[in-house]
Design a protein around this motif. Sequence first.
Motif, PDB file in Angstrom:
ATOM      1  N   THR A 147       0.845  -1.191   0.000  1.00 15.16           N
ATOM      2  CA  THR A 147       0.000   0.000   0.000  1.00 15.16           C
ATOM      3  C   THR A 147       0.881   1.242   0.000  1.00 15.16           C
ATOM      4  OG1 THR A 147      -1.767  -1.125   1.199  1.00 15.16           O
ATOM      5  CG2 THR A 147      -1.742   1.281   1.294  1.00 15.16           C
ATOM      6  N   THR A 191      -6.771   3.085  -8.434  1.00 14.66           N
ATOM      7  CA  THR A 191      -7.315   2.091  -7.514  1.00 14.66           C
ATOM      8  C   THR A 191      -7.235   0.665  -8.040  1.00 14.66           C
ATOM      9  OG1 THR A 191      -9.209   1.600  -6.097  1.00 14.66           O
ATOM     10  CG2 THR A 191      -9.715   2.263  -8.354  1.00 14.66           C
ATOM     11  N   ARG A 208      -3.249   0.071  -3.908  1.00 12.64           N
ATOM     12  CA  ARG A 208      -4.052   0.686  -2.837  1.00 12.64           C
ATOM     13  C   ARG A 208      -3.274   1.893  -2.323  1.00 12.64           C
ATOM     14  NH1 ARG A 208      -4.709  -0.343   3.005  1.00 12.64           N
ATOM     15  NH2 ARG A 208      -6.793   0.370   3.613  1.00 12.64           N
TER      16      ARG A 208
END
Length: 426
Positions: A27, A59, A63
Motif C-alpha cells: 500500500t 485504484t 491501494r
Amino acid sequence: MTANGGINQQRVAVCNAVVVARLLNSTLVIPKFMFSSVWRDVSQFSDIYQEEHFIEYLTSDIRIVKELPEELRSLDLEAIGSVVSDVDMGKEAKPSFYLKHILLPILLKNQVVHFVGFGNRLAFDPIPFELQRLRCRCNFYALRFVPRIQETGALLLKRLRQHTGHIGLLDPYLIGPFAASILEGRGNHSKKASKYLSLHLRFEIDMVAHSLCEFGGGEGERKELAAYREIHFPALAHLEKTTKLPSPSEIRSEGLCPLTPEEAVLMLAALGFNRKTHIFVAGSNLYGGQSRLTALTSLYPNLVTKENLLSSTELEPFANYSSQLAALDFIGCTAADAFAMTDSGSQLSSLVSGYRIYYGGGKMPTIRPNKRRLASIFTKNSTIEWRVFEQRVRKAVRQTKHVQTRPKGRSIYRYPRCRECMCRIE
C-alpha cells in the motif's frame, strides 16, 4: 515516501513510488514533499495535485491511503531500520534491487518502509511492461492539478492568446473543466488565435552554481557561486577542493553549461523568430536578476512572464509557494504553439516536451538545442557572418527536432513514444 527537489523532481518521484508500491505488492501512503533550502516551499501533495482523483484513478493498480495505520504510525521507523535514504540506493535501481534489499529484509519484516529523498531511483530498463505502463499512466493521467491552479492556468492561457477565445490542443489535459472558460464571452466569431512561443530559461542560481561554468562575472561571480555550492552542494564543493575537475572552458566546450539568456536570444533570432514573436518565459527568477532579461526584451518586446500577465491579487494565493508557481509555468509552456528549452536535461523541459509528444499528435513542435554544437558556434560568433551563423544554429537545432521512439534506458517521461505508453506510435 518523501520526495525532495522542486515540483518536477517530485512528480518523477511520485510516479516511481507508485510503480515500486505495485512491484512490492504494498500500500502506498500519499507521498510527502521535503522542504528544500533551495525552493523554500512547504507545499504538500494535496496543494498541487487532486488527491482523490489520484487515489481513484490508480485504484485498480495499487491501494493508496492518506496516512499510515495507527499501529504503524507510532513506530520509530529509523530505529527498526525501515528508513531508506537516497544514499542507501543508487540512481535508477533495477526492480531486482527492491525485491532483494527492500521487500525481504525490511517490508515483510517490519510491515513498513519509508523512502526519504526518493527521486530518480527506479530504472527505465529493464522493467516489466506492466510496470512501465503504470509509470506512464501515473504521469499522464493520475497527476491532475488542483482546481485553483487549473483556474489560474486558464486565465494565464487566455491572456497569452490575447483573449481570442481559442482552446488549445492540450488545454483539456492541463486545466480540465476550466478550458471552457477560455471561450466565455467570445461568441462564435472570435478572431484568429494569437500564437506564442514558450521559453524555459533554466538559469537559476542552483543550475548555474552546479554547472561549475563561468558566465563573465569575474572573481565576484566565482566567489558567489563557490559560497552557494558550500551551502547547497557540499559534496560538489568538497570535490572541487580534492579533485582536479575540468576547467570552465572545457565544460563549456562539451555543451554542459546552461545557455545564458543572451545566448538564447542569439539562438531564437538565428531560427527566424522576429520582433513580433510573442514569447512566454518560464523560470524567470534568473541568476543576476531581471537585468539578464534585457537582451531578450530589447529584441523581443512582446515577451511576458506569469508575473506580467497575472495581477498581484491573482498571484497572491501562490506567493511563497514556488512549486505551485512552477505548475503555472508548466501549463504555460506545455500549451504553447512552440516550446524552446535552453537545457534539455532539466526536469521541467523533459516533462513538458514529453507531455507535448504524448498529447500533441505530432503538432506541438519543441526546440531542443544541441548545446555542444551551439557552444562551438557561440565561441566564434565575433568572427562569423550572420548568414553562416544562422545556418549553423539551424543545423544544430534541426538534428534534435525529430520526435523519436524511446531509446533504451531513457526517460519515459521525456520519450513516451513506446508501446508501454502509447497505443500507437505515429
